[in-house]
Each structure stands twice: as C-alpha cells, then as structure tokens.
Design an enzyme around this catalytic site. Structure first.
Site, PDB file in Angstrom:
ATOM      1  N   PRO A  82       4.381   4.240   2.446  1.00  0.00           N
ATOM      2  CA  PRO A  82       4.433   2.982   3.408  1.00  0.00           C
ATOM      3  C   PRO A  82       2.932   3.151   4.317  1.00  0.00           C
ATOM      4  O   PRO A  82       2.145   2.344   4.393  1.00  0.00           O
ATOM      5  CB  PRO A  82       5.466   3.025   4.322  1.00  0.00           C
ATOM      6  CG  PRO A  82       6.672   3.888   3.462  1.00  0.00           C
ATOM      7  CD  PRO A  82       5.706   4.531   2.446  1.00  0.00           C
TER       8      PRO A  82
ATOM      9  N   ILE B 151       6.486   1.240  -5.958  1.00  0.00           N
ATOM     10  CA  ILE B 151       6.319   1.940  -7.432  1.00  0.00           C
ATOM     11  C   ILE B 151       6.853   1.065  -8.580  1.00  0.00           C
ATOM     12  O   ILE B 151       8.321   0.688  -8.580  1.00  0.00           O
ATOM     13  CB  ILE B 151       7.600   3.190  -6.807  1.00  0.00           C
ATOM     14  CG1 ILE B 151       6.909   3.736  -5.627  1.00  0.00           C
ATOM     15  CG2 ILE B 151       7.460   4.117  -8.346  1.00  0.00           C
ATOM     16  CD1 ILE B 151       5.615   4.477  -5.710  1.00  0.00           C
TER      17      ILE B 151
ATOM     18  N   GLU C 116      -3.820   1.504  -8.346  1.00  0.00           N
ATOM     19  CA  GLU C 116      -4.708   2.661  -9.007  1.00  0.00           C
ATOM     20  C   GLU C 116      -6.139   2.669  -8.529  1.00  0.00           C
ATOM     21  O   GLU C 116      -6.975   2.917  -9.271  1.00  0.00           O
ATOM     22  CB  GLU C 116      -4.799   2.299 -10.691  1.00  0.00           C
ATOM     23  CG  GLU C 116      -3.456   2.206 -11.308  1.00  0.00           C
ATOM     24  CD  GLU C 116      -2.899   3.225 -11.996  1.00  0.00           C
ATOM     25  OE1 GLU C 116      -3.702   4.374 -11.958  1.00  0.00           O
ATOM     26  OE2 GLU C 116      -1.761   3.181 -12.527  1.00  0.00           O
TER      27      GLU C 116
END
Ligand SMILES: Cc1cc2nc3c(=O)[nH]c(=O)nc-3n(C[C@H](O)[C@H](O)[C@H](O)COP(=O)(O)OP(=O)(O)OC[C@H]3O[C@@H](n4cnc5c(N)ncnc54)[C@H](O)[C@@H]3O)c2cc1C
Length: 369
Positions: free
Chosen positions: A118, A147, A348
């Site tokens: 977080p 996730i 990413e």
C-alpha cells in the site's frame, strides 16, 4: 507456427467470451488448463520442469498473441511465467523446482507475485513486509496490494525483509494460517483479470520455502525484467488488434457515398498506426535477439516496455475514433484495450519510472530521489 497456433487459440477460446467477462469483471478461469496446454505458462522454462524450452522471441510472440485477445489474459500468463516460475527456476532449490514448476506449467497450480505494498509502489525497496526465523519455520507479516491472480492463486511468491532488512523471496501456500487474499473490486481496467491483496498475519512458513539463491532487490527486479520484456511484446498485440479492427471497419463504413477508408484523414491515421506498430516490433525483435544472446540489459528492456505501451495507447485511441460512436461499445474490442492499457502503462514500472531508468542509463545520474 507459434504465432499462428496461439492466434488460432485466442480467436477460438478468448475472443468470443472476453467482452462478457470484462463486463462482469470476472477472470475466465476455465481458460487456465488451456493456457497450460498451449504452453503459455513459462515457455522458456526447460522441458525437464514442464516448460517448452523456447527462446525469448517465441515467448514474446506468445505474449503478443495473447494480448491481441486481452491484456488481462496476457497478464495472467506473464505473472505465472515471468514472476512466479522464472524466480523459482532461477533462484529456487532443485526440490522447489521439482515441486512447483511442472504444476505451474500445466496450470494445475496458479501463482501470484507479491511485491507492491500500500505504501510502496514505485519504490519497492522501502517494503515493510518482514519475517522472523524460528528454527524450521519463519513468521511472515505484512500486506501486499494490486496483486494479479491473488484471489485464486494456489501459491504466492512474496518478497519480504528478513531480520537484517535483506529482501528474500518466500513461497506462501494457500491454506497457511494467517494468510488471506481479498479481491480488489471496482476496477475500470483489466476487468477480466483478478486482482487482490495478500494479507499476512504471522503466517508460519517453512524455512525451506525461502528461495535460497537470491538476496536483495535484485531478486524481484530480475523477475520484472523478464515480465517487462513480455509486456513490450504484449502491448503490441493490443495495438495490432485495434489497428485490424479499425482497418476492417474503415473499409466497410460508408459515409458521403464511399468507405471512410478512402478519405485521406482516415488513411493518415491507419498509415501512422501501422508504421508505429512496425517500429515497435523491430525494437522488441532486436531486444529478443539480445536477450537470446544474454546481452539485453534492464535499461533496454525499460525503453522497449515504455515505447510499446505508449505506442499502443496512442494507436488504440486513434483506432477508436475511426469507429466513431461504435468505438465506445463492447461490440468492438477497442474500448476494452484502451482501458486495459491504463494498467499496463502503470504496472511493472510506470511510464515515468521507465523514463527515469533510461535517463539514468544515458546520463549516469539518478533522478529517482
Ligand atoms: C491492475 C494492476 C495489476 C498489478 N499487478 C501487480 C502484481 O501482480 N504484483 C505486484 O507486486 N504489483 C502489481 N501491480 C502494482 C504496480 O506495479 C504498481 O501500481 C506500480 O508499480 C506503481 O506503484 P503505485 O501504484 O504505488 O504508484 P506510485 O509509486 O505511488 O506512483 C504514483 C505516480 O508517481 C510517479 N512517481 C513515483 N516515483 C517517482 C519518482 N521518483 N519520480 C517521478 N515520478 C515518480 C509514478 O510514475 C506515478 O505516476 C499492479 C497494478 C495494477 C494497476
């Protein structure tokens, strides 16, 4: 051959159902065994562990074709292959490889990758998830956010700090006490991909579940390099689907007595789209050659990820305009791709972070802090 077979599978299994799963915000779980069958999970992993032992260009082409279907389907495969199987293969013990890789390759087990927290996204090194050692087991606590695959994953590769503050990879299995994976709702992007949290409250994990052969941020970053390479190919697939859709539509849609494809303004859009797609393809192809030779460096991968995703977002927006009002409906895939790419440009490593990586590579100066 790989491109044609994955494309045919996507056309048959993904395209007819994906819009309704995106509308429902549900991951089509029935595709998991099929993704295993077509070799989408860990295609570069050696055959001994259930992979296909393919090279990186083949891997890239698989990602490209999956993302022509949907970025969420490609994300599921990227996470499984590059973020879960890759580190187990690269940094795991032989026992861990034999236990997990064949089941992950077939899709019998699904994995997720827990790095983001977080309060620590672009700066994962600040993570607070940690564990203490107690003989044969560790006690793991902390929480991870955003996730992919978390809600249904059988295992989670969690990155956490040991008592000395060193980052280690820990394989957490569903069912371990104190471990839960609540789903994240209300996403307008990657709706056909399941996203969740990993909540770990003193989870008792055997010491043998720690990846023995990597310590520090290098572990998760090398996984991200592998996944980012896949994204650099995948995003091109989304752009290709938008371009193909727009081209077909423009040839059929009649306005002012002729197909809109016959107007110069629409041809400019289409011509520029195919040019940008071809340029991005050349970049990832060259990157694939370098990767096959073990010479692709992280800055090159950042450049390609950033370029492909930016290119795809622009192509998708132009393509949507060519479809006029029809472009905003779920009758065509473009709006779904546009929304998906908003995640792809962020996860990413964000668009900005990849620019900073390129900036640091060319100047030698770190502008992160
Ligand atoms: C759908 C989805 C799926 C995901 N799946 C996974 C997963 O499977 N596993 C996982 O671990 N994570 C996952 N993520 C998390 C993703 O990697 C992070 O969202 C991403 O790294 C950015 O972190 P953040 O959201 O906390 O943004 P922040 O780090 O808070 O960044 C916010 C903004 O600030 C900018 N910024 C940050 N630092 C700097 C700086 N130094 N200089 C200039 N600008 C800066 C960023 O570029 C961005 O624009 C997923 C995210 C999404 C949306």
């Amino acid at each position: 051959m790989i491109r044609d077979s994955i494309r045919a599978w996507v056309k048959k299994a993904v395209s007819p159902i994906i819009e309704s799963y995106a509308q429902k915000a549900e991951f089509p779980k029935q595709l998991i065994p099929q993704l295993g069958d077509i070799g989408a999970f860990g295609p570069t992993i050696p055959k001994k562990y259930g992979g296909l032992g393919l090279d990186y260009i083949s891997y890239g082409i698989i990602m490209q074709e999956l993302e022509r279907g949907d970025s969420g389907i490609r994300s599921t495969a990227s996470v499984q292959g590059s973020l879960v199987m890759y580190p187990i293969h690269e940094f795991g013990s032989e026992e861990q490889r034999m236990k997990y890789l064949p089941k992950l390759a077939s899709g019998e087990w699904m994995g997720c990758f827990g790095l983001t927290e977080p309060d620590h996204g672009s700066n994962p090194g600040g993570m607070t998830t940690h564990f203490t050692e107690h003989g044969e087991y560790i006690l793991l606590s902390g929480s991870k956010m955003w996730i992919s695959n978390a809600p249904f994953a059988d295992i989670a590769l969690v990155w956490a700090k040991d008592e000395n503050g060193i980052i280690r990879g820990v394989i957490v299995e569903r069912g371990m006490e104190g471990f839960s994976t609540p789903e994240t709702h209300n996403k307008w992007s990657l709706r056909a991909s399941a996203t969740g949290e990993l909540v770990m409250d003193q989870v008792k994990v055997p010491v043998k579940n720690i990846l023995p052969n990597v310590k520090g941020l290098k572990g998760p970053l090398s996984c991200l390099n592998s996944a980012r390479f896949g994204i650099s190919w995948g995003a091109i697939g989304a752009a290709m689907d938008c371009y193909d859709t727009a081209l077909r539509y423009a040839k059929q849609r009649i306005q002012f007595g002729k197909p809109i494809a016959g107007f110069q303004l629409q041809q400019k859009k289409l011509a520029e789209m195919i040019t940008e797609i071809a340029k991005a393809q050349l970049m990832v192809w060259r990157l694939g050659v370098l990767k096959n030779e073990g010479r692709a460096n992280p800055a090159q991968i950042s450049m390609a990820k950033r370029n492909s995703v930016q290119m795809a977002t622009q192509v998708a927006r132009e393509a949507r305009q060519i479809l006029g009002g029809m472009g905003i409906t779920g009758e065509y895939p473009i709006m779904r791709h546009i929304m998906n790419l908003e995640s792809v440009i962020t996860y990413e490593g964000t668009h900005d972070i990849h620019l900073l990586i390129t900036g640091m590579d060319i100047t030698g100066l770190d502008a992160f802090k």
